[in-house]
Motif scaffolding. Structure first.
Motif, PDB file in Angstrom:
ATOM      1  N   VAL A 146     -10.867  -0.750   6.648  1.00  0.00           N
ATOM      2  CA  VAL A 146     -11.027  -0.880   8.077  1.00  0.00           C
ATOM      3  C   VAL A 146     -10.726   0.890   8.370  1.00  0.00           C
ATOM      4  CG1 VAL A 146      -8.591  -1.781   9.724  1.00  0.00           C
ATOM      5  CG2 VAL A 146      -9.782  -3.488   7.495  1.00  0.00           C
ATOM      6  N   MET A 147      -9.999   1.419   7.678  1.00  0.00           N
ATOM      7  CA  MET A 147      -9.784   2.383   8.087  1.00  0.00           C
ATOM      8  C   MET A 147     -11.199   3.963   8.651  1.00  0.00           C
ATOM      9  SD  MET A 147      -6.527   3.149   8.870  1.00  0.00           S
ATOM     10  CE  MET A 147      -5.393   2.655   8.221  1.00  0.00           C
ATOM     11  N   ASN A 148     -12.104   3.071   8.087  1.00  0.00           N
ATOM     12  CA  ASN A 148     -13.343   3.677   8.183  1.00  0.00           C
ATOM     13  C   ASN A 148     -13.327   4.777   6.796  1.00  0.00           C
ATOM     14  OD1 ASN A 148     -15.088   2.307  10.196  1.00  0.00           O
ATOM     15  ND2 ASN A 148     -13.857   4.019  11.484  1.00  0.00           N
ATOM     16  N   HIS A 149     -12.940   4.499   5.336  1.00  0.00           N
ATOM     17  CA  HIS A 149     -13.370   5.269   4.251  1.00  0.00           C
ATOM     18  C   HIS A 149     -14.406   4.243   3.324  1.00  0.00           C
ATOM     19  CE1 HIS A 149     -10.294   8.093   5.942  1.00  0.00           C
ATOM     20  NE2 HIS A 149      -9.599   6.819   5.785  1.00  0.00           N
ATOM     21  N   GLY A 150     -14.883   4.066   4.109  1.00  0.00           N
ATOM     22  CA  GLY A 150     -15.622   3.318   2.757  1.00  0.00           C
ATOM     23  C   GLY A 150     -16.636   3.990   1.934  1.00  0.00           C
ATOM     24  N   ARG A 151     -16.923   5.107   2.503  1.00  0.00           N
ATOM     25  CA  ARG A 151     -17.794   6.289   1.683  1.00  0.00           C
ATOM     26  C   ARG A 151     -17.281   6.893   0.249  1.00  0.00           C
ATOM     27  NH1 ARG A 151     -20.689   8.100   6.542  1.00  0.00           N
ATOM     28  NH2 ARG A 151     -18.479   7.314   7.038  1.00  0.00           N
ATOM     29  N   GLY A 152     -16.304   5.871  -0.585  1.00  0.00           N
ATOM     30  CA  GLY A 152     -15.374   7.056  -1.963  1.00  0.00           C
ATOM     31  C   GLY A 152     -14.431   8.234  -1.431  1.00  0.00           C
ATOM     32  N   ARG A 153     -13.887   7.508   0.140  1.00  0.00           N
ATOM     33  CA  ARG A 153     -13.271   8.302   0.101  1.00  0.00           C
ATOM     34  C   ARG A 153     -11.844   7.230   0.631  1.00  0.00           C
ATOM     35  NH1 ARG A 153     -13.812  10.403   5.679  1.00  0.00           N
ATOM     36  NH2 ARG A 153     -11.290  11.408   6.036  1.00  0.00           N
ATOM     37  N   ALA A 154     -10.805   7.365  -0.351  1.00  0.00           N
ATOM     38  CA  ALA A 154      -9.579   6.374   0.361  1.00  0.00           C
ATOM     39  C   ALA A 154      -8.712   6.932   1.032  1.00  0.00           C
ATOM     40  CB  ALA A 154      -8.622   5.922  -1.608  1.00  0.00           C
ATOM     41  N   SER A 155      -7.857   5.674   2.089  1.00  0.00           N
ATOM     42  CA  SER A 155      -6.758   5.687   2.842  1.00  0.00           C
ATOM     43  C   SER A 155      -5.701   6.403   2.160  1.00  0.00           C
ATOM     44  CB  SER A 155      -6.958   4.620   4.097  1.00  0.00           C
ATOM     45  OG  SER A 155      -6.692   3.189   2.929  1.00  0.00           O
ATOM     46  N   PHE A 156      -4.371   6.644   2.544  1.00  0.00           N
ATOM     47  CA  PHE A 156      -3.267   6.549   2.556  1.00  0.00           C
ATOM     48  C   PHE A 156      -2.427   4.768   2.109  1.00  0.00           C
ATOM     49  CE2 PHE A 156       1.153   6.442   3.281  1.00  0.00           C
ATOM     50  CZ  PHE A 156       1.408   7.262   2.111  1.00  0.00           C
ATOM     51  N   VAL A 157      -3.167   4.207   2.916  1.00  0.00           N
ATOM     52  CA  VAL A 157      -2.765   2.982   2.809  1.00  0.00           C
ATOM     53  C   VAL A 157      -3.197   2.111   1.648  1.00  0.00           C
ATOM     54  CG1 VAL A 157      -2.558   0.910   4.328  1.00  0.00           C
ATOM     55  CG2 VAL A 157      -2.095   2.889   5.514  1.00  0.00           C
ATOM     56  N   GLY A 158      -4.227   2.756   0.913  1.00  0.00           N
ATOM     57  CA  GLY A 158      -5.495   2.032   0.507  1.00  0.00           C
ATOM     58  C   GLY A 158      -4.422   2.909  -0.756  1.00  0.00           C
ATOM     59  N   ASP A 159      -4.184   4.289  -0.685  1.00  0.00           N
ATOM     60  CA  ASP A 159      -3.787   4.518  -1.791  1.00  0.00           C
ATOM     61  C   ASP A 159      -2.102   3.603  -2.097  1.00  0.00           C
ATOM     62  OD1 ASP A 159      -5.701   6.499  -2.712  1.00  0.00           O
ATOM     63  OD2 ASP A 159      -4.423   8.043  -1.778  1.00  0.00           O
ATOM     64  N   VAL A 160      -1.380   3.456  -1.373  1.00  0.00           N
ATOM     65  CA  VAL A 160      -0.238   2.694  -1.958  1.00  0.00           C
ATOM     66  C   VAL A 160      -0.725   1.321  -2.493  1.00  0.00           C
ATOM     67  CG1 VAL A 160       1.779   1.974  -0.128  1.00  0.00           C
ATOM     68  CG2 VAL A 160       1.263   4.350   0.583  1.00  0.00           C
ATOM     69  N   TYR A 161      -1.688   1.393  -1.766  1.00  0.00           N
ATOM     70  CA  TYR A 161      -1.372  -0.968  -1.735  1.00  0.00           C
ATOM     71  C   TYR A 161      -2.515  -0.034  -3.910  1.00  0.00           C
ATOM     72  CZ  TYR A 161      -1.255  -3.225   1.986  1.00  0.00           C
ATOM     73  OH  TYR A 161      -0.937  -4.231   3.367  1.00  0.00           O
ATOM     74  N   ARG A 162      -2.793   0.738  -4.007  1.00  0.00           N
ATOM     75  CA  ARG A 162      -3.382   0.800  -5.272  1.00  0.00           C
ATOM     76  C   ARG A 162      -2.198   1.138  -6.458  1.00  0.00           C
ATOM     77  NH1 ARG A 162      -8.265   2.549  -2.500  1.00  0.00           N
ATOM     78  NH2 ARG A 162      -7.361   3.845  -1.917  1.00  0.00           N
ATOM     79  N   THR A 163      -1.365   1.869  -5.858  1.00  0.00           N
ATOM     80  CA  THR A 163      -0.595   2.459  -6.749  1.00  0.00           C
ATOM     81  C   THR A 163       0.700   1.765  -7.090  1.00  0.00           C
ATOM     82  OG1 THR A 163       0.116   4.375  -5.655  1.00  0.00           O
ATOM     83  CG2 THR A 163       1.731   3.803  -6.296  1.00  0.00           C
ATOM     84  N   ALA A 164       1.195   0.489  -6.184  1.00  0.00           N
ATOM     85  CA  ALA A 164       1.819  -0.578  -6.052  1.00  0.00           C
ATOM     86  C   ALA A 164       1.493  -1.731  -6.742  1.00  0.00           C
ATOM     87  CB  ALA A 164       2.200  -1.574  -4.687  1.00  0.00           C
ATOM     88  N   ALA A 165      -0.366  -2.164  -7.178  1.00  0.00           N
ATOM     89  CA  ALA A 165      -1.014  -2.470  -8.312  1.00  0.00           C
ATOM     90  C   ALA A 165      -0.710  -1.818  -9.816  1.00  0.00           C
ATOM     91  CB  ALA A 165      -2.676  -2.775  -7.683  1.00  0.00           C
ATOM     92  N   SER A 166      -1.100  -0.619  -9.784  1.00  0.00           N
ATOM     93  CA  SER A 166      -0.800  -0.190 -11.017  1.00  0.00           C
ATOM     94  C   SER A 166       0.151  -0.043 -12.086  1.00  0.00           C
ATOM     95  CB  SER A 166      -0.926   1.456 -11.015  1.00  0.00           C
ATOM     96  OG  SER A 166      -0.605   2.366 -12.317  1.00  0.00           O
ATOM     97  N   ILE A 167       1.501  -0.647 -10.355  1.00  0.00           N
ATOM     98  CA  ILE A 167       2.847  -0.613 -11.163  1.00  0.00           C
ATOM     99  C   ILE A 167       2.963  -2.134 -11.616  1.00  0.00           C
ATOM    100  CG2 ILE A 167       5.491  -0.819 -10.656  1.00  0.00           C
ATOM    101  CD1 ILE A 167       4.781   1.821  -8.077  1.00  0.00           C
ATOM    102  N   ALA A 168       1.946  -3.343 -10.766  1.00  0.00           N
ATOM    103  CA  ALA A 168       2.351  -4.204 -11.037  1.00  0.00           C
ATOM    104  C   ALA A 168       1.689  -4.425 -12.173  1.00  0.00           C
ATOM    105  CB  ALA A 168       1.816  -5.308 -10.691  1.00  0.00           C
ATOM    106  N   ARG A 169       1.227  -3.417 -12.722  1.00  0.00           N
ATOM    107  CA  ARG A 169      -0.271  -4.056 -13.747  1.00  0.00           C
ATOM    108  C   ARG A 169       1.104  -3.469 -15.025  1.00  0.00           C
ATOM    109  NH1 ARG A 169      -4.284  -3.734 -11.366  1.00  0.00           N
ATOM    110  NH2 ARG A 169      -3.995  -0.851 -11.098  1.00  0.00           N
ATOM    111  N   GLN A 170       1.468  -2.510 -14.873  1.00  0.00           N
ATOM    112  CA  GLN A 170       2.570  -1.773 -16.285  1.00  0.00           C
ATOM    113  C   GLN A 170       3.236  -3.033 -16.310  1.00  0.00           C
ATOM    114  OE1 GLN A 170       3.913   1.842 -14.717  1.00  0.00           O
ATOM    115  NE2 GLN A 170       1.477   2.475 -14.217  1.00  0.00           N
ATOM    116  N   GLU A 171       4.074  -3.227 -15.840  1.00  0.00           N
ATOM    117  CA  GLU A 171       5.349  -4.126 -15.173  1.00  0.00           C
ATOM    118  C   GLU A 171       4.735  -5.075 -16.141  1.00  0.00           C
ATOM    119  OE1 GLU A 171       8.589  -3.707 -14.637  1.00  0.00           O
ATOM    120  OE2 GLU A 171       8.122  -1.775 -13.808  1.00  0.00           O
ATOM    121  N   ALA A 172       3.669  -5.635 -15.826  1.00  0.00           N
ATOM    122  CA  ALA A 172       3.335  -7.138 -16.561  1.00  0.00           C
ATOM    123  C   ALA A 172       2.858  -6.914 -18.436  1.00  0.00           C
ATOM    124  CB  ALA A 172       2.100  -7.295 -16.248  1.00  0.00           C
ATOM    125  N   SER A 173       1.996  -5.704 -18.341  1.00  0.00           N
ATOM    126  CA  SER A 173       2.845  -5.622 -20.288  1.00  0.00           C
ATOM    127  C   SER A 173       3.897  -5.492 -20.856  1.00  0.00           C
ATOM    128  CB  SER A 173       1.526  -3.948 -20.139  1.00  0.00           C
ATOM    129  OG  SER A 173       1.773  -3.387 -21.499  1.00  0.00           O
TER     130      SER A 173
END
Length: 72
Positions: A30-57
């Motif tokens: 949506v932020m037109n960062h489809g060519r290997g570039r991550a958006s700030f919002v995408g990075d926030v979602y990825r960080t939250a996903a990482s934390i959720a996986r750590q908590e699951a472990s």
């Protein structure tokens, strides 16, 4: 009666992480960062996903310790 139809505990956290990863990918497009570039919002979602996986472990380790499954 035990059922796995409704996820809870570690499974719910891993499902949440998968959904957050998918949302991150959508945000990048949506932020037109489809060519290997991550958006700030995408990075926030990825960080939250990482934390959720750590908590699951960590939760899986605690459950194993409480039920004695880790000692086998």
């Amino acid at each position: 009666m035990k059922t796995d139809l409704i996820p809870n505990g570690p499974m719910a956290l891993r499902n949440l992480a998968a959904r957050l990863d998918a949302q991150a990918a959508r945000s990048d497009v949506v932020m037109n960062h489809g060519r290997g570039r991550a958006s700030f919002v995408g990075d926030v979602y990825r960080t939250a996903a990482s934390i959720a996986r750590q908590e699951a472990s960590q939760l899986e380790k605690m459950i194993a310790a409480l039920t004695g499954e880790g000692s086998r």
